[in-house]
Design a protein around this motif. Sequence first.
Motif, PDB file in Angstrom:
ATOM      1  N   THR A   1       0.804  -1.226   0.000  1.00 15.42           N
ATOM      2  CA  THR A   1       0.000   0.000   0.000  1.00 15.42           C
ATOM      3  C   THR A   1       0.834   1.272   0.000  1.00 15.42           C
ATOM      4  O   THR A   1       0.284   2.364   0.133  1.00 15.42           O
ATOM      5  CB  THR A   1      -0.948   0.012   1.219  1.00 15.42           C
ATOM      6  OG1 THR A   1      -0.165  -0.101   2.421  1.00 15.42           O
ATOM      7  CG2 THR A   1      -1.947  -1.125   1.130  1.00 15.42           C
TER       8      THR A   1
ATOM      9  N   HIS B   1     -14.149  -3.003   8.042  1.00 16.67           N
ATOM     10  CA  HIS B   1     -14.839  -2.375   6.922  1.00 16.67           C
ATOM     11  C   HIS B   1     -15.233  -0.936   7.222  1.00 16.67           C
ATOM     12  O   HIS B   1     -15.494  -0.146   6.313  1.00 16.67           O
ATOM     13  CB  HIS B   1     -16.081  -3.187   6.556  1.00 16.67           C
ATOM     14  CG  HIS B   1     -15.754  -4.558   6.045  1.00 16.67           C
ATOM     15  ND1 HIS B   1     -15.124  -4.773   4.863  1.00 16.67           N
ATOM     16  CD2 HIS B   1     -15.952  -5.787   6.594  1.00 16.67           C
ATOM     17  CE1 HIS B   1     -14.948  -6.082   4.668  1.00 16.67           C
ATOM     18  NE2 HIS B   1     -15.443  -6.713   5.721  1.00 16.67           N
TER      19      HIS B   1
ATOM     20  N   THR C   1     -11.328   4.444   3.924  1.00 12.35           N
ATOM     21  CA  THR C   1     -11.530   3.855   2.603  1.00 12.35           C
ATOM     22  C   THR C   1     -10.265   4.027   1.766  1.00 12.35           C
ATOM     23  O   THR C   1      -9.897   5.143   1.392  1.00 12.35           O
ATOM     24  CB  THR C   1     -12.718   4.519   1.882  1.00 12.35           C
ATOM     25  OG1 THR C   1     -13.874   4.375   2.699  1.00 12.35           O
ATOM     26  CG2 THR C   1     -12.957   3.862   0.542  1.00 12.35           C
ATOM     27  N   LEU C   2      -9.603   2.919   1.487  1.00  5.70           N
ATOM     28  CA  LEU C   2      -8.393   2.945   0.683  1.00  5.70           C
ATOM     29  C   LEU C   2      -8.694   2.389  -0.700  1.00  5.70           C
ATOM     30  O   LEU C   2      -9.593   1.574  -0.881  1.00  5.70           O
ATOM     31  CB  LEU C   2      -7.287   2.119   1.353  1.00  5.70           C
ATOM     32  CG  LEU C   2      -6.890   2.549   2.769  1.00  5.70           C
ATOM     33  CD1 LEU C   2      -5.803   1.627   3.311  1.00  5.70           C
ATOM     34  CD2 LEU C   2      -6.428   3.999   2.792  1.00  5.70           C
ATOM     35  N   GLN C   3      -7.927   2.853  -1.681  1.00  7.55           N
ATOM     36  CA  GLN C   3      -8.148   2.437  -3.055  1.00  7.55           C
ATOM     37  C   GLN C   3      -6.908   1.731  -3.597  1.00  7.55           C
ATOM     38  O   GLN C   3      -5.813   1.869  -3.058  1.00  7.55           O
ATOM     39  CB  GLN C   3      -8.481   3.660  -3.928  1.00  7.55           C
ATOM     40  CG  GLN C   3      -9.724   4.417  -3.495  1.00  7.55           C
ATOM     41  CD  GLN C   3      -9.969   5.652  -4.331  1.00  7.55           C
ATOM     42  OE1 GLN C   3      -9.360   5.849  -5.374  1.00  7.55           O
ATOM     43  NE2 GLN C   3     -10.883   6.500  -3.878  1.00  7.55           N
ATOM     44  N   ASP C   4      -7.103   1.011  -4.705  1.00  4.78           N
ATOM     45  CA  ASP C   4      -5.999   0.361  -5.405  1.00  4.78           C
ATOM     46  C   ASP C   4      -5.183  -0.523  -4.467  1.00  4.78           C
ATOM     47  O   ASP C   4      -3.954  -0.516  -4.491  1.00  4.78           O
ATOM     48  CB  ASP C   4      -5.105   1.419  -6.069  1.00  4.78           C
ATOM     49  CG  ASP C   4      -4.063   0.792  -6.988  1.00  4.78           C
ATOM     50  OD1 ASP C   4      -4.337  -0.285  -7.547  1.00  4.78           O
ATOM     51  OD2 ASP C   4      -2.969   1.374  -7.131  1.00  4.78           O
TER      52      ASP C   4
ATOM     53  N   GLN D   1      -5.864  -7.547  -3.280  1.00  4.43           N
ATOM     54  CA  GLN D   1      -6.459  -8.467  -2.311  1.00  4.43           C
ATOM     55  C   GLN D   1      -6.024  -9.907  -2.525  1.00  4.43           C
ATOM     56  O   GLN D   1      -6.229 -10.751  -1.664  1.00  4.43           O
ATOM     57  CB  GLN D   1      -7.988  -8.382  -2.398  1.00  4.43           C
ATOM     58  CG  GLN D   1      -8.550  -7.014  -2.084  1.00  4.43           C
ATOM     59  CD  GLN D   1      -8.324  -6.598  -0.637  1.00  4.43           C
ATOM     60  OE1 GLN D   1      -8.384  -7.427   0.266  1.00  4.43           O
ATOM     61  NE2 GLN D   1      -8.047  -5.319  -0.420  1.00  4.43           N
TER      62      GLN D   1
ATOM     63  N   GLU E   1      -3.519 -10.171  -8.014  1.00  2.00           N
ATOM     64  CA  GLU E   1      -3.588  -8.717  -8.062  1.00  2.00           C
ATOM     65  C   GLU E   1      -2.259  -8.093  -7.660  1.00  2.00           C
ATOM     66  O   GLU E   1      -1.842  -7.067  -8.216  1.00  2.00           O
ATOM     67  CB  GLU E   1      -4.714  -8.221  -7.161  1.00  2.00           C
ATOM     68  CG  GLU E   1      -6.108  -8.567  -7.664  1.00  2.00           C
ATOM     69  CD  GLU E   1      -7.197  -8.093  -6.715  1.00  2.00           C
ATOM     70  OE1 GLU E   1      -6.864  -7.535  -5.649  1.00  2.00           O
ATOM     71  OE2 GLU E   1      -8.389  -8.297  -7.035  1.00  2.00           O
TER      72      GLU E   1
ATOM     73  N   HIS F   1      -4.327   7.166  -2.785  1.00  5.39           N
ATOM     74  CA  HIS F   1      -5.319   6.779  -1.772  1.00  5.39           C
ATOM     75  C   HIS F   1      -5.063   5.367  -1.241  1.00  5.39           C
ATOM     76  O   HIS F   1      -5.961   4.762  -0.665  1.00  5.39           O
ATOM     77  CB  HIS F   1      -6.741   6.830  -2.338  1.00  5.39           C
ATOM     78  CG  HIS F   1      -7.176   8.168  -2.839  1.00  5.39           C
ATOM     79  ND1 HIS F   1      -7.326   9.267  -2.013  1.00  5.39           N
ATOM     80  CD2 HIS F   1      -7.488   8.588  -4.085  1.00  5.39           C
ATOM     81  CE1 HIS F   1      -7.736  10.308  -2.731  1.00  5.39           C
ATOM     82  NE2 HIS F   1      -7.818   9.926  -3.989  1.00  5.39           N
ATOM     83  N   SER F   2      -3.880   4.815  -1.427  1.00  5.27           N
ATOM     84  CA  SER F   2      -3.622   3.439  -0.993  1.00  5.27           C
ATOM     85  C   SER F   2      -2.993   3.383   0.392  1.00  5.27           C
ATOM     86  O   SER F   2      -3.316   2.502   1.192  1.00  5.27           O
ATOM     87  CB  SER F   2      -2.704   2.732  -1.994  1.00  5.27           C
ATOM     88  OG  SER F   2      -3.257   2.746  -3.290  1.00  5.27           O
TER      89      SER F   2
ATOM     90  N   PRO G   1      -5.961   7.910   2.847  1.00  7.09           N
ATOM     91  CA  PRO G   1      -6.889   8.657   1.990  1.00  7.09           C
ATOM     92  C   PRO G   1      -6.367  10.073   1.744  1.00  7.09           C
ATOM     93  O   PRO G   1      -5.901  10.742   2.656  1.00  7.09           O
ATOM     94  CB  PRO G   1      -8.182   8.677   2.815  1.00  7.09           C
ATOM     95  CG  PRO G   1      -8.062   7.531   3.757  1.00  7.09           C
ATOM     96  CD  PRO G   1      -6.610   7.407   4.071  1.00  7.09           C
TER      97      PRO G   1
END
Length: 295
Positions: free
Chosen positions: A162, A199, A203-206, A209, A213, A231-232, A235
């Motif tokens: 990340t 959850h 909120t993280l992106q990219d 999992q 990937e 945003h990994s 945020p």
Amino acid sequence: MPAAKFPATPKSTSRHAVSDKETDPLRAGIQSVEVGFELLNALSQAPGALMLRDLAAAAGMSAAKAHRYLVSFQRMGLVMQDPLSTRYDLGPAALRIGLASLSRLDAVKLARERVDGLLAETGHTVAIAVWGNQGPTMVHWAEAPQTVPVTLRLGDVMPLLTSATGRCFAAFMGSEGRDAQRIAPMIREELARLKKMPHNGPTLQDVPQTLREVQTVLDETRRRGLGRVVHSLLPGVAGFCAPVFDAQGRLALGLVVLGSVATLDTDWSGAPAQGLLRCAQRLSADLGHAVTALP
């Protein structure tokens, strides 16, 4: 009694007097040394030994002129000639000089000398990371005037999946050999932790999992020549990390540019990414790495 009068001291006309031109390191020099160096430089960039005509052409001079220089270089041990093929190659003296230079190089020191220039060029926070006992570790940090809201400290170990730094090290260290065997279990452990994240957290992106990937992310990092996250890690935060290689082709360190997504251009072809990549490639060349084409 009137004061004694002494004659004015004349300007020195001694042969030891030094002109401004002679003391200017940018203008003084021996042209023949500079011309001869082109032969050594051509040999250092060639994939192997060269015939006289090819070496002369690579250095931009006639074969006759090149031969005169090569005779002197052979006497000094800088160049040697194979008696059977008559090809020229670098000699033992050139090897000794190169090894002595490499032994005195300090990759982090050279990188720190470039931090201020890179910070001025990109306008964003710049950092240096090396591989430590626990993973990629921040060892130098220079903040931009508008500090990005990231609570990182010297000595922090960056995650492999990340962070741009982690992706850079995982991609360029973990492709084969002992490093791959060491990094693979670290990636699996990190994947397991990511799956356990609550959850209702940030909120993280990219964020990969699965191992497939992960492989996709690392393949893109190698293809682009640097790692990137948006945003990994946190945020609103983005970053790039470019690899710096030593003379043996090993990853010496990572150069990092970090900033807010509101101000940092996150495009692969944007100014921050390309400026970082150029700086890393030049530093790799200074460390003896064979860079195909410097920008």
